[in-house]
Design a protein around this motif. Sequence first.
Motif, PDB file in Angstrom:
ATOM      1  N   GLU A   9     -11.355  -7.203   4.036  1.00 52.53           N
ATOM      2  CA  GLU A   9     -11.761  -6.172   5.003  1.00 52.53           C
ATOM      3  C   GLU A   9     -12.935  -5.353   4.473  1.00 52.53           C
ATOM      4  N   TYR A  66       0.815  -1.223   0.000  1.00 49.87           N
ATOM      5  CA  TYR A  66       0.000   0.000   0.000  1.00 49.87           C
ATOM      6  C   TYR A  66       0.846   1.269   0.000  1.00 49.87           C
ATOM      7  N   CYS A  80      -2.440   2.255  12.609  1.00 49.84           N
ATOM      8  CA  CYS A  80      -3.547   1.597  11.918  1.00 49.84           C
ATOM      9  C   CYS A  80      -4.796   1.803  12.784  1.00 49.84           C
ATOM     10  N   PRO A  81      -5.741   2.628  12.325  1.00 47.58           N
ATOM     11  CA  PRO A  81      -6.954   2.880  13.119  1.00 47.58           C
ATOM     12  C   PRO A  81      -7.705   1.591  13.459  1.00 47.58           C
ATOM     13  N   LEU A  82      -7.645   0.588  12.578  1.00 52.52           N
ATOM     14  CA  LEU A  82      -8.292  -0.694  12.892  1.00 52.52           C
ATOM     15  C   LEU A  82      -7.622  -1.331  14.121  1.00 52.52           C
ATOM     16  N   CYS A  87      -5.319   4.543   2.152  1.00 56.40           N
ATOM     17  CA  CYS A  87      -5.156   4.485   3.605  1.00 56.40           C
ATOM     18  C   CYS A  87      -4.258   5.667   3.977  1.00 56.40           C
ATOM     19  N   MET A 138      -0.877   4.769   5.550  1.00 56.29           N
ATOM     20  CA  MET A 138       0.114   4.165   4.654  1.00 56.29           C
ATOM     21  C   MET A 138       0.786   5.243   3.786  1.00 56.29           C
ATOM     22  N   ASN A 142      -3.358  -7.164  12.317  1.00 53.97           N
ATOM     23  CA  ASN A 142      -3.565  -5.721  12.476  1.00 53.97           C
ATOM     24  C   ASN A 142      -3.999  -5.421  13.911  1.00 53.97           C
ATOM     25  N   CYS A 171     -11.898  -1.489   9.188  1.00 56.95           N
ATOM     26  CA  CYS A 171     -10.925  -0.589   8.556  1.00 56.95           C
ATOM     27  C   CYS A 171     -11.712   0.497   7.825  1.00 56.95           C
ATOM     28  N   HIS A 215     -11.271   0.302   3.875  1.00 55.21           N
ATOM     29  CA  HIS A 215     -11.957  -0.772   3.146  1.00 55.21           C
ATOM     30  C   HIS A 215     -13.465  -0.756   3.364  1.00 55.21           C
TER      31      HIS A 215
HETATM   32 FE1  SF4 Z   1      -5.104  -0.294   8.914  1.00 56.23          FE
HETATM   33 FE2  SF4 Z   1      -4.646  -1.458   6.549  1.00 56.23          FE
HETATM   34 FE3  SF4 Z   1      -6.965  -0.218   6.980  1.00 56.23          FE
HETATM   35 FE4  SF4 Z   1      -4.731   1.206   6.725  1.00 56.23          FE
HETATM   36  S1  SF4 Z   1      -5.681  -0.065   5.142  1.00 56.23           S
HETATM   37  S2  SF4 Z   1      -6.306   1.484   8.298  1.00 56.23           S
HETATM   38  S3  SF4 Z   1      -3.223  -0.136   7.696  1.00 56.23           S
HETATM   39  S4  SF4 Z   1      -6.231  -2.020   8.043  1.00 56.23           S
END
Ligand code: SF4
Length: 303
Positions: free
Chosen positions: A200, A27, A87-89, A260, A263, A115, A172, A175
Amino acid sequence: MSHLKQAKEKIAGLKKELNAIIVAHNYQRPEVQDIADFVGDSLELARKCVGVRAEVIIFCGVRFMAEMAAILNPASIVLLSHPDAGCPLADMIDIDTLRQWRQRYPEAAVVAYVNTAAAIKAESDICCTSANGTEVVNAIPSEEILFIPDQNLGHYVSTKTDKKIILYPGFCHTHASITAKEVKLAKQRYPQAKVLVHPECRPEVIALADAALSTSQMLRYAAQSNDKAFLIGTEEGVLHPLRKQNPDKEFHIIRDRFICPDMKKTTLATIIDTMQTGSNVVTVPEETGIRAKQAIDKMLAIV
Ligand code: SF4
Protein backbone atom coordinates in the motif's frame (compact mmCIF):
# COMPACT_ATOMS: atom_id res chain seq x y z
CA MET A 1 -2.39 -7.01 41.10
CA SER A 2 -1.32 -4.79 38.20
CA HIS A 3 -3.88 -3.05 36.06
CA LEU A 4 -2.75 -5.07 33.00
CA LYS A 5 -3.02 -8.38 34.82
CA GLN A 6 -6.49 -7.48 36.10
CA ALA A 7 -7.64 -6.62 32.58
CA LYS A 8 -6.24 -9.88 31.20
CA GLU A 9 -8.01 -11.92 33.91
CA LYS A 10 -11.25 -10.10 33.28
CA ILE A 11 -11.03 -10.85 29.55
CA ALA A 12 -10.20 -14.52 30.20
CA GLY A 13 -13.29 -14.81 32.43
CA LEU A 14 -15.55 -13.11 29.89
CA LYS A 15 -14.24 -15.37 27.14
CA LYS A 16 -15.37 -18.44 29.07
CA GLU A 17 -18.72 -16.90 29.93
CA LEU A 18 -19.46 -16.00 26.31
CA ASN A 19 -17.78 -19.03 24.70
CA ALA A 20 -15.80 -16.49 22.70
CA ILE A 21 -12.56 -16.36 20.82
CA ILE A 22 -10.55 -13.23 20.23
CA VAL A 23 -8.83 -12.59 16.92
CA ALA A 24 -6.54 -9.61 16.32
CA HIS A 25 -4.85 -8.00 13.36
CA ASN A 26 -1.07 -7.56 13.35
CA TYR A 27 -1.58 -3.77 13.59
CA GLN A 28 -3.26 -3.95 16.99
CA ARG A 29 -1.55 -2.73 20.17
CA PRO A 30 0.93 -5.27 21.64
CA GLU A 31 -1.21 -5.96 24.72
CA VAL A 32 -4.23 -6.65 22.49
CA GLN A 33 -2.24 -9.06 20.31
CA ASP A 34 -1.05 -10.79 23.49
CA ILE A 35 -4.56 -11.62 24.73
CA ALA A 36 -5.78 -12.81 21.31
CA ASP A 37 -6.27 -16.49 20.45
CA PHE A 38 -5.14 -15.79 16.93
CA VAL A 39 -3.18 -12.93 15.37
CA GLY A 40 -2.70 -12.44 11.63
CA ASP A 41 -3.22 -10.35 8.54
CA SER A 42 -6.54 -9.99 6.69
CA LEU A 43 -6.12 -13.20 4.71
CA GLU A 44 -5.12 -15.30 7.71
CA LEU A 45 -7.94 -13.88 9.83
CA ALA A 46 -10.47 -14.54 7.04
CA ARG A 47 -9.31 -18.16 6.80
CA LYS A 48 -9.31 -18.56 10.58
CA CYS A 49 -12.90 -17.36 10.89
CA VAL A 50 -14.20 -19.97 8.41
CA GLY A 51 -14.09 -22.90 10.78
CA VAL A 52 -14.24 -21.27 14.19
CA ARG A 53 -16.46 -23.06 16.68
CA ALA A 54 -17.24 -20.27 19.09
CA GLU A 55 -20.52 -18.60 19.87
CA VAL A 56 -18.88 -15.21 19.75
CA ILE A 57 -15.91 -13.84 17.78
CA ILE A 58 -14.38 -10.68 19.25
CA PHE A 59 -12.73 -9.04 16.27
CA CYS A 60 -9.88 -6.68 17.15
CA GLY A 61 -9.33 -4.84 13.90
CA VAL A 62 -11.47 -2.63 11.70
CA ARG A 63 -15.02 -2.94 10.42
CA PHE A 64 -14.46 -4.52 7.00
CA MET A 65 -12.53 -7.35 8.66
CA ALA A 66 -15.30 -8.00 11.18
CA GLU A 67 -17.78 -8.02 8.29
CA MET A 68 -15.71 -10.71 6.59
CA ALA A 69 -15.76 -12.77 9.78
CA ALA A 70 -19.56 -12.41 9.92
CA ILE A 71 -19.90 -13.42 6.26
CA LEU A 72 -17.59 -16.42 6.56
CA ASN A 73 -19.00 -17.64 9.85
CA PRO A 74 -22.71 -16.85 10.03
CA ALA A 75 -23.12 -19.25 12.97
CA SER A 76 -21.08 -16.97 15.28
CA ILE A 77 -21.94 -13.55 16.64
CA VAL A 78 -19.19 -11.12 15.63
CA LEU A 79 -18.41 -8.16 17.90
CA LEU A 80 -16.06 -5.41 16.73
CA SER A 81 -13.67 -4.33 19.48
CA HIS A 82 -14.41 -0.62 19.00
CA PRO A 83 -17.60 0.83 17.49
CA ASP A 84 -15.81 3.39 15.31
CA ALA A 85 -12.86 1.36 14.05
CA GLY A 86 -13.21 1.80 10.31
CA CYS A 87 -10.85 1.92 7.36
CA PRO A 88 -10.62 5.27 5.51
CA LEU A 89 -9.32 3.40 2.45
CA ALA A 90 -12.43 1.18 2.37
CA ASP A 91 -14.58 4.31 2.64
CA MET A 92 -13.07 5.74 -0.55
CA ILE A 93 -15.41 3.80 -2.80
CA ASP A 94 -19.21 3.53 -2.65
CA ILE A 95 -21.69 1.52 -4.68
CA ASP A 96 -22.72 4.31 -7.07
CA THR A 97 -19.12 5.12 -7.92
CA LEU A 98 -18.27 1.45 -8.46
CA ARG A 99 -21.25 1.08 -10.82
CA GLN A 100 -20.13 4.14 -12.80
CA TRP A 101 -16.62 2.71 -13.13
CA ARG A 102 -18.02 -0.66 -14.19
CA GLN A 103 -20.00 1.06 -16.94
CA ARG A 104 -16.89 2.89 -18.07
CA TYR A 105 -14.92 -0.37 -18.33
CA PRO A 106 -17.54 -3.00 -19.26
CA GLU A 107 -14.93 -5.60 -20.28
CA ALA A 108 -12.96 -5.38 -17.04
CA ALA A 109 -13.23 -7.87 -14.18
CA VAL A 110 -13.51 -6.09 -10.83
CA VAL A 111 -10.88 -7.22 -8.35
CA ALA A 112 -11.67 -5.81 -4.92
CA TYR A 113 -9.00 -5.55 -2.27
CA VAL A 114 -10.55 -6.95 0.92
CA ASN A 115 -10.28 -3.45 2.40
CA THR A 116 -13.78 -2.70 1.12
CA ALA A 117 -17.27 -2.80 2.60
CA ALA A 118 -19.29 -6.01 2.17
CA ALA A 119 -21.61 -4.20 -0.26
CA ILE A 120 -18.63 -3.43 -2.54
CA LYS A 121 -17.38 -7.02 -2.38
CA ALA A 122 -20.89 -8.13 -3.35
CA GLU A 123 -20.62 -6.10 -6.59
CA SER A 124 -17.12 -7.36 -7.42
CA ASP A 125 -15.97 -10.41 -9.36
CA ILE A 126 -13.34 -11.52 -6.88
CA CYS A 127 -11.47 -10.30 -3.81
CA CYS A 128 -7.75 -10.19 -3.09
CA THR A 129 -5.51 -9.23 -0.18
CA SER A 130 -2.11 -7.57 -0.09
CA ALA A 131 -0.64 -11.09 0.14
CA ASN A 132 -2.25 -12.53 -3.00
CA GLY A 133 -3.17 -9.67 -5.39
CA THR A 134 -0.84 -10.83 -8.16
CA GLU A 135 -1.89 -14.49 -7.94
CA VAL A 136 -5.57 -13.53 -8.04
CA VAL A 137 -5.15 -11.22 -11.05
CA ASN A 138 -3.13 -13.81 -12.94
CA ALA A 139 -5.53 -16.64 -12.13
CA ILE A 140 -8.73 -15.09 -13.48
CA PRO A 141 -9.54 -15.30 -17.21
CA SER A 142 -10.09 -11.59 -17.87
CA GLU A 143 -7.22 -9.67 -19.52
CA GLU A 144 -8.53 -6.33 -18.24
CA ILE A 145 -8.85 -5.68 -14.52
CA LEU A 146 -10.52 -2.84 -12.64
CA PHE A 147 -8.57 -2.87 -9.39
CA ILE A 148 -10.31 -1.22 -6.42
CA PRO A 149 -9.84 0.72 -4.18
CA ASP A 150 -6.08 0.97 -3.47
CA GLN A 151 -4.11 2.48 -6.33
CA ASN A 152 -0.73 1.65 -4.81
CA LEU A 153 -1.46 -2.05 -4.34
CA GLY A 154 -3.02 -2.05 -7.82
CA HIS A 155 0.10 -0.41 -9.26
CA TYR A 156 2.33 -2.95 -7.52
CA VAL A 157 0.26 -5.80 -8.97
CA SER A 158 0.48 -4.16 -12.42
CA THR A 159 4.27 -4.51 -12.27
CA LYS A 160 3.89 -8.28 -11.78
CA THR A 161 1.44 -9.09 -14.57
CA ASP A 162 1.01 -8.54 -18.31
CA LYS A 163 -2.69 -7.84 -17.88
CA LYS A 164 -4.14 -4.36 -18.23
CA ILE A 165 -4.83 -2.94 -14.77
CA ILE A 166 -7.14 0.04 -14.39
CA LEU A 167 -6.42 1.82 -11.12
CA TYR A 168 -9.08 3.36 -8.92
CA PRO A 169 -7.63 6.38 -7.07
CA GLY A 170 -8.02 5.21 -3.45
CA PHE A 171 -5.13 5.04 -0.99
CA CYS A 172 -4.33 4.33 2.65
CA HIS A 173 -3.41 7.55 4.47
CA THR A 174 -1.08 5.66 6.78
CA HIS A 175 0.95 3.83 4.14
CA ALA A 176 0.86 6.56 1.49
CA SER A 177 2.29 9.07 3.97
CA ILE A 178 5.73 7.42 3.87
CA THR A 179 8.03 9.23 1.41
CA ALA A 180 11.04 8.07 -0.59
CA LYS A 181 13.12 10.66 1.28
CA GLU A 182 12.21 9.04 4.62
CA VAL A 183 13.21 5.63 3.29
CA LYS A 184 16.56 6.97 2.06
CA LEU A 185 17.26 8.59 5.45
CA ALA A 186 16.37 5.37 7.28
CA LYS A 187 18.64 3.39 4.95
CA GLN A 188 21.51 5.77 5.76
CA ARG A 189 20.93 5.11 9.46
CA TYR A 190 20.77 1.33 9.04
CA PRO A 191 22.75 0.54 5.88
CA GLN A 192 22.85 -3.21 6.61
CA ALA A 193 19.11 -3.54 7.06
CA LYS A 194 16.83 -5.28 4.58
CA VAL A 195 13.95 -2.95 3.70
CA LEU A 196 10.49 -4.54 3.79
CA VAL A 197 7.50 -2.37 2.92
CA HIS A 198 3.79 -2.94 2.47
CA PRO A 199 2.40 -2.77 -1.10
CA GLU A 200 0.00 0.00 0.00
CA CYS A 201 3.09 2.28 0.03
CA ARG A 202 3.73 4.58 -2.93
CA PRO A 203 5.53 3.11 -5.98
CA GLU A 204 8.65 5.24 -5.36
CA VAL A 205 8.86 3.84 -1.82
CA ILE A 206 8.41 0.26 -3.03
CA ALA A 207 11.15 0.90 -5.61
CA LEU A 208 13.62 1.53 -2.77
CA ALA A 209 12.68 -1.62 -0.84
CA ASP A 210 14.11 -5.12 -0.97
CA ALA A 211 10.58 -6.56 -0.90
CA ALA A 212 6.93 -5.44 -0.84
CA LEU A 213 5.07 -7.83 1.45
CA SER A 214 1.89 -8.25 3.47
CA THR A 215 2.43 -8.43 7.21
CA SER A 216 2.26 -12.23 7.31
CA GLN A 217 4.76 -12.38 4.47
CA MET A 218 7.05 -10.00 6.40
CA LEU A 219 6.90 -12.33 9.39
CA ARG A 220 7.82 -15.32 7.25
CA TYR A 221 10.55 -13.39 5.42
CA ALA A 222 12.18 -12.22 8.66
CA ALA A 223 12.05 -15.70 10.20
CA GLN A 224 13.62 -17.38 7.17
CA SER A 225 16.20 -14.71 6.34
CA ASN A 226 19.86 -14.91 7.37
CA ASP A 227 19.87 -11.12 7.69
CA LYS A 228 19.97 -9.69 11.18
CA ALA A 229 18.51 -6.20 10.68
CA PHE A 230 15.33 -5.01 8.99
CA LEU A 231 13.71 -1.69 8.21
CA ILE A 232 9.95 -2.05 8.31
CA GLY A 233 7.59 0.04 6.22
CA THR A 234 4.14 -0.71 7.57
CA GLU A 235 2.00 0.00 10.63
CA GLU A 236 4.20 -0.25 13.70
CA GLY A 237 1.98 -2.88 15.39
CA VAL A 238 3.76 -5.54 13.34
CA LEU A 239 7.01 -4.81 15.20
CA HIS A 240 5.55 -6.68 18.17
CA PRO A 241 5.26 -10.14 16.54
CA LEU A 242 8.46 -9.56 14.53
CA ARG A 243 10.48 -8.94 17.69
CA LYS A 244 8.73 -11.67 19.67
CA GLN A 245 9.33 -14.29 16.99
CA ASN A 246 12.91 -13.20 16.17
CA PRO A 247 14.61 -12.18 19.43
CA ASP A 248 18.06 -12.40 17.81
CA LYS A 249 17.21 -9.88 15.05
CA GLU A 250 16.73 -6.11 14.95
CA PHE A 251 13.66 -4.38 13.56
CA HIS A 252 13.43 -0.64 12.97
CA ILE A 253 10.45 1.28 11.71
CA ILE A 254 11.10 3.55 8.72
CA ARG A 255 9.46 6.49 10.49
CA ASP A 256 8.37 6.97 14.10
CA ARG A 257 4.63 7.09 14.72
CA PHE A 258 3.82 4.97 11.68
CA ILE A 259 0.33 4.18 12.91
CA CYS A 260 -3.18 3.54 11.68
CA PRO A 261 -5.39 5.60 14.04
CA ASP A 262 -8.35 3.27 13.52
CA MET A 263 -6.37 0.16 14.40
CA LYS A 264 -5.25 1.88 17.60
CA LYS A 265 -8.78 2.66 18.80
CA THR A 266 -9.03 -0.80 20.34
CA THR A 267 -7.65 -1.15 23.87
CA LEU A 268 -8.09 -3.80 26.54
CA ALA A 269 -10.74 -1.50 28.06
CA THR A 270 -12.77 -1.33 24.82
CA ILE A 271 -12.55 -5.12 24.52
CA ILE A 272 -13.86 -5.59 28.07
CA ASP A 273 -16.64 -3.08 27.44
CA THR A 274 -17.60 -4.79 24.18
CA MET A 275 -17.70 -8.21 25.85
CA GLN A 276 -19.61 -7.04 28.92
CA THR A 277 -22.28 -5.20 26.96
CA GLY A 278 -22.41 -7.47 23.89
CA SER A 279 -22.28 -4.31 21.81
CA ASN A 280 -20.85 -3.54 18.36
CA VAL A 281 -22.51 -6.57 16.77
CA VAL A 282 -21.46 -6.66 13.11
CA THR A 283 -24.03 -8.03 10.68
CA VAL A 284 -24.30 -8.07 6.91
CA PRO A 285 -27.66 -8.22 5.08
CA GLU A 286 -28.21 -11.80 3.89
CA GLU A 287 -28.31 -11.09 0.15
CA THR A 288 -25.20 -8.88 0.35
CA GLY A 289 -23.43 -11.50 2.44
CA ILE A 290 -24.14 -14.29 -0.06
CA ARG A 291 -22.74 -12.31 -2.99
CA ALA A 292 -19.76 -10.96 -1.02
CA LYS A 293 -18.98 -14.51 0.11
CA GLN A 294 -18.84 -15.65 -3.50
CA ALA A 295 -16.14 -13.04 -4.21
CA ILE A 296 -14.20 -14.04 -1.08
CA ASP A 297 -14.57 -17.79 -1.75
CA LYS A 298 -13.25 -17.38 -5.28
CA MET A 299 -10.13 -15.80 -3.81
CA LEU A 300 -9.75 -18.47 -1.14
CA ALA A 301 -10.01 -21.16 -3.83
CA ILE A 302 -7.01 -19.64 -5.65
CA VAL A 303 -4.66 -19.03 -2.72
FE1 SF4 B 1 -7.23 0.93 6.41
FE2 SF4 B 1 -5.16 -0.68 6.94
FE3 SF4 B 1 -4.71 1.80 6.08
FE4 SF4 B 1 -5.66 1.40 8.53
S1 SF4 B 1 -3.66 0.75 7.77
S2 SF4 B 1 -6.42 2.91 7.04
S3 SF4 B 1 -6.99 -0.38 8.22
S4 SF4 B 1 -5.71 0.18 4.94
